[in-house]
Design a protein around this motif. Structure first.
Motif, PDB file in Angstrom:
ATOM      1  N   ASN A 204      -7.599  14.907   2.980  1.00  0.00           N
ATOM      2  CA  ASN A 204      -6.443  14.187   2.450  1.00  0.00           C
ATOM      3  C   ASN A 204      -6.060  13.015   3.350  1.00  0.00           C
ATOM      4  OD1 ASN A 204      -6.278  15.957   0.310  1.00  0.00           O
ATOM      5  ND2 ASN A 204      -4.730  17.257   1.265  1.00  0.00           N
ATOM      6  N   LEU A 205      -6.133  13.234   4.662  1.00  0.00           N
ATOM      7  CA  LEU A 205      -5.819  12.155   5.605  1.00  0.00           C
ATOM      8  C   LEU A 205      -6.856  11.034   5.481  1.00  0.00           C
ATOM      9  CD1 LEU A 205      -3.996  11.142   7.896  1.00  0.00           C
ATOM     10  CD2 LEU A 205      -5.541  12.279   9.516  1.00  0.00           C
ATOM     11  N   ASP A 206      -8.120  11.394   5.336  1.00  0.00           N
ATOM     12  CA  ASP A 206      -9.176  10.386   5.162  1.00  0.00           C
ATOM     13  C   ASP A 206      -8.957   9.588   3.875  1.00  0.00           C
ATOM     14  OD1 ASP A 206     -10.415  11.107   7.500  1.00  0.00           O
ATOM     15  OD2 ASP A 206     -11.849  12.465   6.546  1.00  0.00           O
ATOM     16  N   ASN A 207      -8.471  10.260   2.830  1.00  0.00           N
ATOM     17  CA  ASN A 207      -8.185   9.564   1.575  1.00  0.00           C
ATOM     18  C   ASN A 207      -7.066   8.544   1.751  1.00  0.00           C
ATOM     19  OD1 ASN A 207     -10.129  10.941   0.107  1.00  0.00           O
ATOM     20  ND2 ASN A 207      -8.724  12.554  -0.544  1.00  0.00           N
ATOM     21  N   ILE A 208      -6.063   8.909   2.555  1.00  0.00           N
ATOM     22  CA  ILE A 208      -4.971   7.969   2.833  1.00  0.00           C
ATOM     23  C   ILE A 208      -5.513   6.773   3.607  1.00  0.00           C
ATOM     24  CG2 ILE A 208      -2.802   7.636   4.109  1.00  0.00           C
ATOM     25  CD1 ILE A 208      -2.137  10.557   3.509  1.00  0.00           C
ATOM     26  N   ARG A 209      -6.362   7.032   4.583  1.00  0.00           N
ATOM     27  CA  ARG A 209      -6.941   5.938   5.380  1.00  0.00           C
ATOM     28  C   ARG A 209      -7.769   5.016   4.485  1.00  0.00           C
ATOM     29  NH1 ARG A 209      -8.531   8.816   9.053  1.00  0.00           N
ATOM     30  NH2 ARG A 209      -6.954   8.280  10.622  1.00  0.00           N
ATOM     31  N   ASN A 210      -8.562   5.594   3.586  1.00  0.00           N
ATOM     32  CA  ASN A 210      -9.361   4.776   2.687  1.00  0.00           C
ATOM     33  C   ASN A 210      -8.482   3.936   1.762  1.00  0.00           C
ATOM     34  OD1 ASN A 210     -11.729   5.863   3.726  1.00  0.00           O
ATOM     35  ND2 ASN A 210     -11.850   7.475   2.191  1.00  0.00           N
ATOM     36  N   HIS A 211      -7.361   4.508   1.355  1.00  0.00           N
ATOM     37  CA  HIS A 211      -6.426   3.777   0.488  1.00  0.00           C
ATOM     38  C   HIS A 211      -5.894   2.524   1.187  1.00  0.00           C
ATOM     39  CE1 HIS A 211      -3.023   2.919  -2.157  1.00  0.00           C
ATOM     40  NE2 HIS A 211      -2.229   2.976  -1.098  1.00  0.00           N
TER      41      HIS A 211
ATOM     42  N   LEU B 176       1.855   7.818  -6.531  1.00  0.00           N
ATOM     43  CA  LEU B 176       0.890   8.870  -6.831  1.00  0.00           C
ATOM     44  C   LEU B 176       1.198  10.178  -6.108  1.00  0.00           C
ATOM     45  CD1 LEU B 176      -2.387   6.747  -6.586  1.00  0.00           C
ATOM     46  CD2 LEU B 176      -1.207   7.452  -8.670  1.00  0.00           C
ATOM     47  N   ARG B 177       1.675  10.066  -4.859  1.00  0.00           N
ATOM     48  CA  ARG B 177       1.872  11.266  -4.042  1.00  0.00           C
ATOM     49  C   ARG B 177       3.135  11.106  -3.200  1.00  0.00           C
ATOM     50  NH1 ARG B 177      -3.404  13.408  -4.309  1.00  0.00           N
ATOM     51  NH2 ARG B 177      -2.809  15.140  -2.977  1.00  0.00           N
ATOM     52  N   SER B 178       4.050  12.061  -3.323  1.00  0.00           N
ATOM     53  CA  SER B 178       5.285  11.933  -2.551  1.00  0.00           C
ATOM     54  C   SER B 178       5.903  13.284  -2.208  1.00  0.00           C
ATOM     55  CB  SER B 178       6.311  11.087  -3.329  1.00  0.00           C
ATOM     56  OG  SER B 178       6.582  11.676  -4.591  1.00  0.00           O
ATOM     57  N   SER B 179       5.071  14.329  -2.089  1.00  0.00           N
ATOM     58  CA  SER B 179       5.580  15.625  -1.662  1.00  0.00           C
ATOM     59  C   SER B 179       5.897  15.579  -0.164  1.00  0.00           C
ATOM     60  CB  SER B 179       4.543  16.716  -1.928  1.00  0.00           C
ATOM     61  OG  SER B 179       3.435  16.552  -1.046  1.00  0.00           O
ATOM     62  N   GLY B 180       6.504  16.625   0.344  1.00  0.00           N
ATOM     63  CA  GLY B 180       6.792  16.685   1.777  1.00  0.00           C
ATOM     64  C   GLY B 180       5.533  16.577   2.604  1.00  0.00           C
ATOM     65  N   ASN B 181       4.462  17.227   2.155  1.00  0.00           N
ATOM     66  CA  ASN B 181       3.187  17.181   2.861  1.00  0.00           C
ATOM     67  C   ASN B 181       2.597  15.778   2.830  1.00  0.00           C
ATOM     68  OD1 ASN B 181       1.498  19.254   4.217  1.00  0.00           O
ATOM     69  ND2 ASN B 181      -0.088  18.454   2.876  1.00  0.00           N
ATOM     70  N   ASP B 182       2.714  15.106   1.678  1.00  0.00           N
ATOM     71  CA  ASP B 182       2.185  13.750   1.543  1.00  0.00           C
ATOM     72  C   ASP B 182       2.910  12.776   2.470  1.00  0.00           C
ATOM     73  OD1 ASP B 182       0.330  14.389  -0.466  1.00  0.00           O
ATOM     74  OD2 ASP B 182       1.885  14.289  -1.993  1.00  0.00           O
ATOM     75  N   LEU B 183       4.243  12.860   2.515  1.00  0.00           N
ATOM     76  CA  LEU B 183       5.015  11.942   3.358  1.00  0.00           C
ATOM     77  C   LEU B 183       4.739  12.194   4.838  1.00  0.00           C
ATOM     78  CD1 LEU B 183       8.489  11.812   1.558  1.00  0.00           C
ATOM     79  CD2 LEU B 183       6.563  10.226   1.374  1.00  0.00           C
ATOM     80  N   ALA B 184       4.554  13.469   5.199  1.00  0.00           N
ATOM     81  CA  ALA B 184       4.233  13.789   6.587  1.00  0.00           C
ATOM     82  C   ALA B 184       2.870  13.202   6.965  1.00  0.00           C
ATOM     83  CB  ALA B 184       4.240  15.297   6.802  1.00  0.00           C
ATOM     84  N   MET B 185       1.899  13.311   6.057  1.00  0.00           N
ATOM     85  CA  MET B 185       0.568  12.744   6.310  1.00  0.00           C
ATOM     86  C   MET B 185       0.628  11.219   6.384  1.00  0.00           C
ATOM     87  SD  MET B 185      -2.389  14.825   4.361  1.00  0.00           S
ATOM     88  CE  MET B 185      -2.864  16.458   4.942  1.00  0.00           C
ATOM     89  N   LEU B 186       1.423  10.618   5.513  1.00  0.00           N
ATOM     90  CA  LEU B 186       1.580   9.163   5.521  1.00  0.00           C
ATOM     91  C   LEU B 186       2.155   8.717   6.859  1.00  0.00           C
ATOM     92  CD1 LEU B 186       1.592   6.411   4.054  1.00  0.00           C
ATOM     93  CD2 LEU B 186       3.880   6.997   3.192  1.00  0.00           C
TER      94      LEU B 186
ATOM     95  N   LYS C 177       0.827  -1.203   0.000  1.00  0.00           N
ATOM     96  CA  LYS C 177       0.000   0.000   0.000  1.00  0.00           C
ATOM     97  C   LYS C 177       0.869   1.264   0.000  1.00  0.00           C
ATOM     98  CE  LYS C 177      -4.258  -1.553   0.033  1.00  0.00           C
ATOM     99  NZ  LYS C 177      -5.220  -1.166  -1.030  1.00  0.00           N
ATOM    100  N   ILE C 178       1.981   1.220   0.747  1.00  0.00           N
ATOM    101  CA  ILE C 178       2.901   2.364   0.765  1.00  0.00           C
ATOM    102  C   ILE C 178       3.476   2.588  -0.629  1.00  0.00           C
ATOM    103  CG2 ILE C 178       5.138   3.193   1.611  1.00  0.00           C
ATOM    104  CD1 ILE C 178       4.537   1.837   4.272  1.00  0.00           C
ATOM    105  N   SER C 179       3.864   1.499  -1.286  1.00  0.00           N
ATOM    106  CA  SER C 179       4.434   1.594  -2.630  1.00  0.00           C
ATOM    107  C   SER C 179       3.428   2.211  -3.604  1.00  0.00           C
ATOM    108  CB  SER C 179       4.854   0.208  -3.120  1.00  0.00           C
ATOM    109  OG  SER C 179       5.382   0.269  -4.425  1.00  0.00           O
ATOM    110  N   GLU C 180       2.167   1.784  -3.532  1.00  0.00           N
ATOM    111  CA  GLU C 180       1.122   2.330  -4.402  1.00  0.00           C
ATOM    112  C   GLU C 180       0.923   3.826  -4.128  1.00  0.00           C
ATOM    113  OE1 GLU C 180      -2.308   0.016  -3.550  1.00  0.00           O
ATOM    114  OE2 GLU C 180      -1.548  -1.829  -4.488  1.00  0.00           O
ATOM    115  N   PHE C 181       0.944   4.182  -2.851  1.00  0.00           N
ATOM    116  CA  PHE C 181       0.745   5.580  -2.454  1.00  0.00           C
ATOM    117  C   PHE C 181       1.866   6.460  -3.007  1.00  0.00           C
ATOM    118  CE2 PHE C 181       1.602   9.062   0.489  1.00  0.00           C
ATOM    119  CZ  PHE C 181       0.356   9.670   0.577  1.00  0.00           C
TER     120      PHE C 181
END
Length: 325
Positions: A314-321, A241-251, A234-238
């Motif tokens: 955005n956090l909810d989208n990560i959780r759904n993923h 698609l998304r790997s900005s500083g904000n995305d990694l912090a949310m992950l 799941k991390i690899s799939e994420f």
């Protein structure tokens, strides 16, 4: 023949805009005159177009301006990328609709003093005693957006902005926010140089640095206690698609709060990702730490930034993923 947006090279598109400019001088000059007016009506047209091309842009900018120190523009860059505004601009430029501002706007951005004018206007607003505190905050934000976006898009270089500052000061203009932005450039370059030098020194000595706490390295497998294969997948799939500083912090926040990784600091998490996915080019640790600090900043009612608005979505989208089969 119409060129598909995703197939055209940046320099080729720039050449097309230059050809338009050379054959539409009167139209271009009318637009340039409009955006130079002190009533800022031209800028309003540009902002309205941005809202049309990327619905939600105004809300994103407004939310960003409400932050205590809104200089990390990752979320705006991701928003514009997701909206695919570049394709919209290319398509509309080629359509050549009579009432479209796109050809003139692109010519002004590529070949006029667009970026400098936007910065100069907002610096003047900050110096104006009649400008409200809120409007000064907005002006400061717009200066950082303009400078950083112009560099990121290849329209201007850091040296161009240093030269702009020099010219403005030679004419007696105060440019405190431009000074601040350039100071950040210098600090980032110095930090990068120091990091490179330290790494070379360590390699030459073939031994770890003696001062400071020894860095603890963890593999991604060790950090994920359960369902390791699935979570890594799941991390690899994420990341694709998304790997900005904000995305990694949310992950990082999501994985911690849902107990998918063991307790660790964000530096350890960043190192583990970099080691496990060597083919992936990650943003620097500093950018992730900065985004994490902003997302976890306490707000009214005990909530954090990540608990409100678009960040919460955005956090909810990560959780759904991660919860999807």
């Amino acid at each position: 023949m119409k060129i598909q947006p995703r197939t055209i090279k940046h320099e080729k598109f720039k050449e097309m805009v230059k050809v338009w400019l050379d054959t539409h001088r009167e139209e271009y000059c009318a637009f340039a005159e409009e955006v130079s007016k002190r009533d800022r009506s031209g800028f309003q047209r540009i902002f309205q177009y941005a809202q049309f091309a990327a619905p939600g842009f105004a809300g994103m900018v407004t939310a960003k301006m409400s932050e205590k120190d809104p200089k990390d523009l990752d979320s705006i860059e991701v928003f514009l990328k997701d909206a695919d505004i570049a394709s919209t601009l290319v398509n509309e430029f080629q359509s050549q609709e009579p009432d479209s501002i796109v050809p003139s706007m692109l010519a002004w951005m590529y070949f006029g003093n667009s970026w400098e004018m936007m910065v100069a206007y907002n610096e003047e607003m900050i110096q104006d005693k009649e400008t409200s505190f809120v409007d000064r905050i907005k002006a400061r934000f717009m200066i950082f957006v303009t400078i950083k976006m112009s560099i990121a898009n290849g329209h201007r270089t850091k040296e161009d902005w240093r030269e702009f500052r020099k010219i403005q000061k030679s004419m007696g203009s105060a440019v405190p926010v431009t000074d601040s932005a350039i100071a950040e450039f210098d600090a980032e370059e110095s930090a990068a140089t120091a990091h490179s030098t330290d790494a070379e020194t360590t390699d030459e000595k073939k031994e770890p640095m003696k001062r400071g706490r020894k860095k603890v390295r963890e593999t991604l497998d060790n950090l994920i206690p359960d369902n390791t294969g699935r979570i890594k997948g799941k991390i690899s799939e994420f990341l694709k698609l998304r790997s900005s500083g904000n995305d990694l912090a949310m992950l990082y926040i999501y994985l911690h709060e849902d107990s998918h990784i063991r307790s660790c600091d964000i530096s350890t998490f960043h190192d583990a990702l970099s080691e496990h996915y060597p083919e992936h080019k990650f943003v620097g640790l500093r950018g992730v730490q900065k985004a994490h600090q902003q997302l976890t900043t306490p707000m009214m009612g005990g909530k954090r930034m990540i608990d409100m608005g678009q960040d919460k979505k955005n956090l909810d989208n990560i959780r759904n993923h991660f919860e999807a089969a």
